[in-house]
Design a protein around this motif. Structure first.
Motif, PDB file in Angstrom:
ATOM      1  N   UNK A 141      -7.680   4.434   2.031  1.00  0.00           N
ATOM      2  CA  UNK A 141      -7.792   5.848   1.671  1.00  0.00           C
ATOM      3  C   UNK A 141      -8.375   6.147   0.314  1.00  0.00           C
ATOM      4  N   UNK A 142      -8.498   5.134  -0.565  1.00  0.00           N
ATOM      5  CA  UNK A 142      -9.057   5.401  -1.895  1.00  0.00           C
ATOM      6  C   UNK A 142     -10.576   5.375  -1.800  1.00  0.00           C
ATOM      7  N   UNK A 143     -11.144   6.408  -1.167  1.00  0.00           N
ATOM      8  CA  UNK A 143     -12.583   6.547  -0.998  1.00  0.00           C
ATOM      9  C   UNK A 143     -12.972   8.009  -1.188  1.00  0.00           C
ATOM     10  N   UNK A 144     -14.268   8.264  -1.169  1.00  0.00           N
ATOM     11  CA  UNK A 144     -14.752   9.614  -1.454  1.00  0.00           C
ATOM     12  C   UNK A 144     -15.381  10.267  -0.237  1.00  0.00           C
ATOM     13  N   UNK A 145     -15.021   9.833   0.962  1.00  0.00           N
ATOM     14  CA  UNK A 145     -15.621  10.409   2.164  1.00  0.00           C
ATOM     15  C   UNK A 145     -15.272  11.885   2.307  1.00  0.00           C
ATOM     16  N   UNK A 146     -14.098  12.287   1.841  1.00  0.00           N
ATOM     17  CA  UNK A 146     -13.677  13.687   1.951  1.00  0.00           C
ATOM     18  C   UNK A 146     -13.841  14.458   0.652  1.00  0.00           C
ATOM     19  N   UNK A 147     -14.345  13.787  -0.381  1.00  0.00           N
ATOM     20  CA  UNK A 147     -14.524  14.435  -1.679  1.00  0.00           C
ATOM     21  C   UNK A 147     -15.765  13.869  -2.348  1.00  0.00           C
ATOM     22  N   UNK A 148     -16.911  14.491  -2.058  1.00  0.00           N
ATOM     23  CA  UNK A 148     -18.187  13.981  -2.566  1.00  0.00           C
ATOM     24  C   UNK A 148     -18.256  13.993  -4.084  1.00  0.00           C
ATOM     25  N   UNK A 149     -17.533  14.906  -4.728  1.00  0.00           N
ATOM     26  CA  UNK A 149     -17.580  15.006  -6.180  1.00  0.00           C
ATOM     27  C   UNK A 149     -16.993  13.778  -6.867  1.00  0.00           C
ATOM     28  N   UNK A 152     -24.492  -2.572  10.187  1.00  0.00           N
ATOM     29  CA  UNK A 152     -23.694  -1.371  10.424  1.00  0.00           C
ATOM     30  C   UNK A 152     -24.337  -0.123   9.817  1.00  0.00           C
ATOM     31  N   UNK A 153     -25.159  -0.302   8.809  1.00  0.00           N
ATOM     32  CA  UNK A 153     -25.797   0.847   8.183  1.00  0.00           C
ATOM     33  C   UNK A 153     -26.942   1.388   9.026  1.00  0.00           C
ATOM     34  N   UNK A 154     -27.658   0.498   9.715  1.00  0.00           N
ATOM     35  CA  UNK A 154     -28.855   0.927  10.435  1.00  0.00           C
ATOM     36  C   UNK A 154     -28.735   0.834  11.952  1.00  0.00           C
ATOM     37  N   UNK A 155     -27.748   0.108  12.456  1.00  0.00           N
ATOM     38  CA  UNK A 155     -27.637  -0.089  13.907  1.00  0.00           C
ATOM     39  C   UNK A 155     -26.422   0.639  14.464  1.00  0.00           C
ATOM     40  N   UNK A 156     -25.268   0.451  13.846  1.00  0.00           N
ATOM     41  CA  UNK A 156     -24.021   1.040  14.328  1.00  0.00           C
ATOM     42  C   UNK A 156     -23.584   2.125  13.363  1.00  0.00           C
ATOM     43  N   UNK A 157     -23.436   3.351  13.857  1.00  0.00           N
ATOM     44  CA  UNK A 157     -23.044   4.473  13.006  1.00  0.00           C
ATOM     45  C   UNK A 157     -21.549   4.733  13.151  1.00  0.00           C
ATOM     46  N   UNK A 158     -20.764   4.227  12.189  1.00  0.00           N
ATOM     47  CA  UNK A 158     -19.319   4.411  12.227  1.00  0.00           C
ATOM     48  C   UNK A 158     -18.774   4.361  10.813  1.00  0.00           C
ATOM     49  N   UNK A 159     -18.138   5.437  10.374  1.00  0.00           N
ATOM     50  CA  UNK A 159     -17.572   5.467   9.033  1.00  0.00           C
ATOM     51  C   UNK A 159     -16.431   4.469   8.884  1.00  0.00           C
ATOM     52  N   UNK A 160     -15.648   4.285   9.935  1.00  0.00           N
ATOM     53  CA  UNK A 160     -14.530   3.341   9.869  1.00  0.00           C
ATOM     54  C   UNK A 160     -15.021   1.915   9.654  1.00  0.00           C
ATOM     55  N   UNK A 197     -18.929   4.481  -0.317  1.00  0.00           N
ATOM     56  CA  UNK A 197     -17.928   5.526  -0.494  1.00  0.00           C
ATOM     57  C   UNK A 197     -16.845   5.207  -1.517  1.00  0.00           C
ATOM     58  N   UNK A 198     -17.129   4.397  -2.519  1.00  0.00           N
ATOM     59  CA  UNK A 198     -16.127   4.070  -3.530  1.00  0.00           C
ATOM     60  C   UNK A 198     -16.014   5.207  -4.541  1.00  0.00           C
ATOM     61  N   UNK A 199     -14.795   5.514  -4.950  1.00  0.00           N
ATOM     62  CA  UNK A 199     -14.573   6.518  -5.977  1.00  0.00           C
ATOM     63  C   UNK A 199     -14.979   5.984  -7.347  1.00  0.00           C
ATOM     64  N   UNK A 200     -15.206   6.902  -8.264  1.00  0.00           N
ATOM     65  CA  UNK A 200     -15.550   6.512  -9.630  1.00  0.00           C
ATOM     66  C   UNK A 200     -14.423   5.682 -10.252  1.00  0.00           C
ATOM     67  N   UNK A 201     -13.177   6.077  -9.990  1.00  0.00           N
ATOM     68  CA  UNK A 201     -12.047   5.326 -10.528  1.00  0.00           C
ATOM     69  C   UNK A 201     -11.991   3.915  -9.955  1.00  0.00           C
ATOM     70  N   UNK A 202     -12.434   3.766  -8.699  1.00  0.00           N
ATOM     71  CA  UNK A 202     -12.418   2.457  -8.049  1.00  0.00           C
ATOM     72  C   UNK A 202     -13.403   1.499  -8.708  1.00  0.00           C
ATOM     73  N   UNK A 203     -14.647   1.946  -8.896  1.00  0.00           N
ATOM     74  CA  UNK A 203     -15.649   1.063  -9.515  1.00  0.00           C
ATOM     75  C   UNK A 203     -15.324   0.816 -10.979  1.00  0.00           C
TER      76      UNK A 203
END
Length: 339
Positions: A183-191, A108-116, A198-204
């Motif tokens: 929804x607990x991801x950083x796709x809309x908030x890179x900081x 999915x990273x190199x063949x199929x481009x889909x964030x979902x 796309x895991x948040x700092x709080x998630x890891x």
């Protein structure tokens, strides 16, 4: 002519270093588990496939093959239905799913481009590896109970208790895996991104904290198991009047086995767990890869430690691949503490 040569030289220089620098993949220094963005496509053309991703994919392939054999043997062998093999089957299933997840992540990273799809893949990997670690804790608890309550261990109550442990372990793992998908991801908030996008700092941080809790519980249980093994070896040695030799050999063997099991688990996961707490998204992605790859090796070693060393599983492998079982091969039921 000189301009062309200079351009070629600059491209050659980029091709050597682009896969080491995090900015060549996602622009923020974290390990991009989602598909590469269009803004970094020009740098990806210099080195289309990250060698670290290739190694992760190869690791996933080996993991999936190893554990698929264990799952198939336990599933198709009616005699392997004791609590011990239920737990080994849970561990092998979790590692099998983790191996498949690593392969799918590469595709999915190199063949199929889909964030979902990428989010679902990341959640799948989180759930699989969490289930693997939780199954290891369940096996440790089972080993302790098999020694502490040796006389009453083999009973329907034990099997029911094992099923409850696995339901709890897989339920918690599924919950942690669903967090980035819901929804607990950083796709809309890179900081807020962690070392693993796309895991948040709080998630890891939550995942790393859960690992340290499980590791501490396993360490405590294995210390208790070691004490029980030493006490049993001492009692047997006194009964047989061979204290000096047998006590030393039995104790050394038991302690060595426990040290290998716990040492392998710790060496595989501790570097990545520590880096999840101290690492920042601006750090080069090579650090994340260098700590994540050994963590995947734990799922590669698990079937060797917990499955392929077992006499019943060895017998089933002989039947599966050889079509026969030699009568002179010793066959006896083993307790969980011997696995």
């Amino acid at each position: 002519m000189n301009e062309s040569a200079a351009a070629n030289g600059s491209l050659a220089g980029l091709s050597v270093t682009s896969w080491v620098e995090a900015e060549a993949f996602n622009g923020n220094g974290s390990l991009a588990l989602s598909s590469p963005s269009s803004s970094s496509s020009s740098s990806l053309l210099d080195f289309p496939v990250n060698p670290w991703d290739i190694m992760l994919c190869l690791s996933g392939t080996v993991i999936a093959c190893e554990n698929a054999i264990v799952v198939a043997i336990i599933f198709y062998t009616p005699t392997l239905r004791t609590p011990m093999f239920v737990l080994i089957g849970s561990l092998a299933t979790a590692d099998l799913l983790a191996g498949v997840g690593l392969i799918l992540n590469f595709v999915f990273q190199y063949v199929i481009s889909s964030e979902t799809i990428s989010l679902i893949t990341v959640g799948f990997l989180v759930a699989s590896f969490t289930a693997s670690i939780s199954s290891l804790l369940a096996i440790t608890v089972d080993r302790y109970l098999s020694l502490y309550n040796a006389l009453t261990y083999v009973s329907e109550k034990t099997l029911h208790y094992v099923h409850l442990m696995l339901v709890g372990a897989w339920g918690a793992s599924l919950g942690l895996g669903l967090l980035p998908v819901l929804g607990w991801n950083c796709l809309d908030d890179a900081e807020s991104c962690s070392i693993v996008r796309p895991l948040r700092r709080a998630n890891v941080t939550l995942l790393a904290g859960s690992f340290f809790v499980i590791f501490a519980l396993m360490l405590s249980l294995y210390v208790r198991i070691c004490k029980i093994v030493c006490r049993h070896a001492h009692q047997i040695a006194l009964q047989q009047h061979f204290f000096a030799a047998s006590h030393y050999v039995a104790t050394k063997k038991g302690v060595s086995t426990l040290a290998i099991i716990l040492g392998t688990f710790g060496a595989s996961w501790l570097p990545f767990a520590v880096y999840c707490l101290v690492g920042e998204r601006e750090y080069p992605a090579v650090y994340t890869y260098a700590t994540l790859l050994p963590a995947t090796y734990n799922s590669m070693i698990n079937p060797i430690i917990y499955a392929y060393r077992n006499a019943e599983i060895q017998r089933s492998i002989y039947v599966l691949f050889c079509g026969c079982f030699h009568a002179n091969v010793s066959y006896r039921s083993r307790s969980p503490s011997e696995v």
